[in-house]
Design an enzyme around this catalytic site. Structure first.
Site, mmCIF file in Angstrom:
data_model
loop_
_atom_site.group_PDB
_atom_site.id
_atom_site.type_symbol
_atom_site.label_atom_id
_atom_site.label_comp_id
_atom_site.label_asym_id
_atom_site.label_seq_id
_atom_site.Cartn_x
_atom_site.Cartn_y
_atom_site.Cartn_z
ATOM 1 N N SER A 174 1.277 -0.654 -0.239
ATOM 2 C CA SER A 174 -0.026 0.376 -0.015
ATOM 3 C C SER A 174 0.919 1.798 0.270
ATOM 4 O O SER A 174 1.981 1.148 -1.106
ATOM 5 C CB SER A 174 -1.310 -0.106 1.059
ATOM 6 O OG SER A 174 -2.172 0.664 0.593
ATOM 7 N N ASP A 433 -8.548 -5.541 -5.902
ATOM 8 C CA ASP A 433 -7.876 -4.110 -5.441
ATOM 9 C C ASP A 433 -8.269 -3.201 -6.074
ATOM 10 O O ASP A 433 -7.413 -3.117 -7.137
ATOM 11 C CB ASP A 433 -6.418 -4.853 -4.891
ATOM 12 C CG ASP A 433 -5.961 -3.219 -4.645
ATOM 13 O OD1 ASP A 433 -6.678 -2.703 -3.213
ATOM 14 O OD2 ASP A 433 -5.009 -3.423 -3.422
ATOM 15 N N HIS A 461 -5.848 -6.852 -1.724
ATOM 16 C CA HIS A 461 -4.724 -5.772 -1.602
ATOM 17 C C HIS A 461 -3.813 -6.563 -0.597
ATOM 18 O O HIS A 461 -4.165 -7.352 0.457
ATOM 19 C CB HIS A 461 -5.560 -4.694 0.105
ATOM 20 C CG HIS A 461 -4.557 -3.436 -0.676
ATOM 21 N ND1 HIS A 461 -4.244 -3.094 -1.846
ATOM 22 C CD2 HIS A 461 -4.574 -2.742 1.324
ATOM 23 C CE1 HIS A 461 -4.273 -1.042 -1.278
ATOM 24 N NE2 HIS A 461 -3.633 -1.204 0.372
#
Ligand SMILES: *[C@@H]1O[C@H](CO)[C@@H](O)[C@H](O)[C@H]1NC(C)=O
Ligand SMILES: *[C@@H]1O[C@H](CO)[C@@H](O)[C@H](O)[C@H]1NC(C)=O
Ligand SMILES: *[C@@H]1O[C@H](CO)[C@@H](O)[C@H](O)[C@H]1NC(C)=O
Ligand SMILES: CC(=O)N[C@H]1CO[C@H](CO)[C@@H](O)[C@@H]1O
Length: 500
Positions: A174, A433, A461
C-alpha cells in the site's frame, strides 16, 4: 471463515478508543491486528531500537530531532555477508511481527537475511509529543520519510558492521509499497531491489476509480460476485438516500446510528460509513476480517430470505450493516460529522495508534486519494463528493482546496507517477483490489528487460505479503513463487557483481 472475527474485535475495541474515524480505517487496522494474532512464531528474537533523526533533513540550520523506532530480527541472518531485508512502515505503527511473519520473513529465512522494520515518521511511537500540531506536521512527508530510510541504512550499517557485500532489498505494501519503490528509485545505491505490493504510486486527487473497481469486483464471478449483487448494492444505497430524505429517524433506527442524521454532514457521514463496509469487504476480501465478497453478495442477493419486495434492497443493506455491527461490538454506529472533525483536530499524542490526522494531512499535501462517488458508475451515494472530502484540508490544516491539484501534480512529477523509469522494482497487484488503478500493472515493453510487474487476477489488497497458507488460491501461490524468483535472481546478480 478462517479466523474468528470476535477475537479481532476485542483488539479493535482496545485500539478503538482514540479515533472515531472511518470504518474503512478500522477494518484496515483490524487486518493488521489479525496478522499479529496469527504470527505464531516466537517474538523473542526481536530487538527494538531507536534512531534519532533530524526532523527536517532539508534544513541544515534546524537541529530538532525525533526518535524513530525500528525492529531487528537476527535469527536467520548469515553473518557477515547475508542480505538485509527491510520492511518499510507506512501510515500506522509497526509491530514485532513485521520482522517475524509474512512473505518477506519466509524469504529471509531461506536467504539468511537480516530482517529490519522501520516505523514511518509521525506514526506509532516515532513522533514527538507536539508532533500533531499543524505547524509541526510540516515535517511529515514522503520525501522526509525516504531521507529517514537513508539515515537508517547508515545507522544499521555502522551498528552491524555491514559492507557493500550486504545486499539490501526493501518491501512494503500500500503506501509503504510506494515508499519501497521510491526508495529504490531515489537511492539505487542503497537498495538493490524493491518489492512494492499494491503500491499506489500515482497520486490522484479524485480517486473515483476506487468505487468503480469495487463495483466491478462485486460482479466478478471468480470471487463470488454477480451482476445481481452489484445491482442490489446500487439499489440499496439509492433506497437509503430516499428513505433518509423522508424519515431520518427511521434510517437511524434501522442502521443502529448513535444520532439521527438530520444535518447534511451527518447524512454524508452515514453514507460514507455504509459504503466503507462494502469497500472494506472488497479491498480485503479473503484476507479480511468481516466477510469475503461471496458472503456479502449472498446477503445482497439471497432469494430464500423473505423480504417485502419494495423495501428488499434497503433491508438487505440493513442486514449487512447488522453483520458488521454485531462483529464490531461498538454500541452504535457513530455518524456525527462534528465528532469526526473534533477527533481529527485533536493534537494530543495520547496513543501510538493515532493515524487518521497524520494520514489526512498526507492526503491533503501529497496524494489526494479521495474515494469519491460523483460519477454514474459509483454504486454508492453520490453525496460523497470531492468537495465534501477535501473540505477537511481547509478545516484541519488551513490548506485551500484549490491548492490540491498542484500538490498532487508535484508528487507525480517528483516520483514519476505510474510511469517511473526504474529498474529492479517489482510491482505486485491484485485484480480485485481498487488500489491497482494507481499502481504499475503493465510492463514497459523493452527488449531484454526483466518483467517488473505481477498481476494476480483474483486477489485483494496486499494478499501476497502474507505468509504462505495451504488454503491460498493457486494464482496467489504462483505469484509468490514469481516474487521469490525475482528476489533470488537479484541476490544472485548482486553476488556476481560483488565478486568482480
Ligand atoms: C564491528 O567491528 C568492530 C571492529 O572490527 C568490533 O569491535 C565490533 O564488535 C563489531 N560489531 C558487531 C556488532 O559485530
Ligand atoms: C419515522 O420512522 C420512525 C422509526 O421507524 C417511526 O416511528 C415514525 O413513525 C416515522 N415517521 C413518519 C412520519 O413516518
Ligand atoms: C440464504 O438465506 C437462508 C435463510 O436465512 C440461509 O439459510 C442461507 O444460508 C442463505 N444463503 C446464502 C448463500 O447466504
Ligand atoms: C519539535 C518541534 O519542532 N516542535 C515545535 C512544534 O511547534 C511549536 C510551535 O507551536 C514549536 O515551539 C516547537 O518547537
Amino acid at each position: 471463515m478462517l479466523f474468528s472475527p470476535a477475537r479481532c474485535l476485542i483488539l479493535l475495541l482496545l485500539f478503538n478508543s482514540t479515533d472515531a474515524g472511518r470504518i474503512l480505517g478500522k477494518i484496515k487496522e483490524c487486518v493488521r491486528n489479525l496478522l499479529l494474532q496469527k504470527a505464531k512464531q516466537p517474538l523473542q528474537h526481536v530487538k527494538e531500537g531507536r534512531v534519532h533523526q533530524q526532523l527536517d533533513h532539508f534544513n541544515r540550520l534546524d537541529f530538532s530531532t525525533f526518535p524513530q523506532r525500528f525492529f531487528v530480527n537476527e535469527a536467520y541472518w548469515r553473518r557477515p555477508d547475508g542480505p538485509v531485508f527491510l520492511f518499510i512502515g507506512g501510515e500506522g505503527p509497526i509491530y514485532e511481527f513485521d520482522v517475524v511473519a509474512g512473505h518477506h520473513a519466509d524469504m529471509a529465512e531461506e536467504h539468511g537475511a537480516l530482517l529490519l522494520a522501520l516505523e514511518h515518521r509521525f506514526y506509532g511511537d516515532s513522533i514527538n509529543p507536539d508532533g500533531l500540531k499543524t505547524e509541526n506536521l510540516s515535517d511529515l512527508s514522503s520525501q522526509q520519510a525516504l531521507a529517514d530510510l537513508a539515515v537508517f541504512h547508515q545507522h544499521i550499517s555502522q551498528s552491524f558492521n555491514l559492507s557493500h557485500r550486504n545486499t539490501w532489498i526493501s518491501f512494503g505494501g500500500s503506501y509503504s509499497g510506494a515508499l519501497s519503490a521510491w526508495f529504490r528509485g531515489k537511492f539505487p545505491h542503497l537498495v538493490y531491489g524493491a518489492v512494492a505490493s499494491s503500491a499506489p504510486v500515482k497520486a490522484t486527487l479524485d480517486f473515483s476509480a476506487y468505487s468503480n473497481v469495487v463495483g466491478l469486483s462485486l460482479m466478478k464471478e471468480a470471487v463470488g460476485g454477480s451482476e445481481k449483487c452489484l445491482a442490489g448494492v446500487r439499489e440499496a444505497f439509492a433506497a437509503v438516500e430516499a428513505v433518509m430524505g423522508g424519515n431520518a429517524s427511521r434510517v437511524a433506527v434501522d442502521f443502529g446510528c448513535c444520532q439521527i442524521p438530520k444535518d447534511l454532514d451527518d447524512q454524508i457521514e452515514l453514507m460514507q460509513n455504509l459504503a466503507d463496509i462494502v469497500m472494506g469487504t472488497v479491498q480485503y476480501n479473503e484476507e479480511g476480517v468481516l466477510m469475503p465478497i461471496h458472503e456479502l453478495c449472498g446477503v445482497m442477493t439471497n432469494k430464500s430470505e423473505a423480504y417485502v419486495e419494495e423495501t428488499e434492497a434497503y433491508n438487505r443493506l440493513v442486514k449487512l450493516a447488522q453483520i458488521y455491527h454485531s462483529s464490531s461490538e461498538e454500541p452504535c454506529l457513530d455518524i456525527s460529522h462534528e465528532k469526526t472533525v473534533k477527533d481529527l483536530m485533536d493534537t494530543t499524542v495520547h496513543s501510538g495508534r493515532r493515524a487518521e490526522r497524520q494520514w489526512t494531512y498526507q492526503t491533503c499535501t501529497e496524494f489526494g486519494f479521495y474515494q469519491t462517488c460523483e460519477d454514474a458508475t459509483c454504486p454508492f451515494s453520490g453525496m460523497v463528493t470531492l468537495r465534501t472530502q477535501t473540505e477537511l484540508c481547509l478545516k484541519l490544516f488551513g490548506i485551500s482546496q484549490h491548492s490540491l491539484p498542484g500538490r498532487v501534480a508535484f508528487t507525480n512529477t517528483y516520483y514519476g507517477g505510474d510511469n517511473p523509469h526504474t529498474h529492479r522494482i517489482l510491482y505486485v497487484n491484485g485484480g480485485v483490489d481498487p488500489w491497482k488503478e494507481l499502481s504499475v500493472v503493465q510492463d514497459r515493453a523493452e527488449e531484454g528487460e526483466e518483467a517488473q510487474t505481477i498481476f494476480i487476477k483474483d486477489t485483494a489488497h496486499c494478499a501476497d505479503m502474507m505468509s504462505r497458507r495451504v488454503t491460498d488460491r493457486r494464482s496467489l501461490q504462483e505469484a509468490r513463487q514469481e516474487i521469490e524468483k525475482h528476489v533470488d535472481s537479484w541476490l544472485k546478480m548482486a553476488a556476481l557483481e560483488k565478486t568482480v
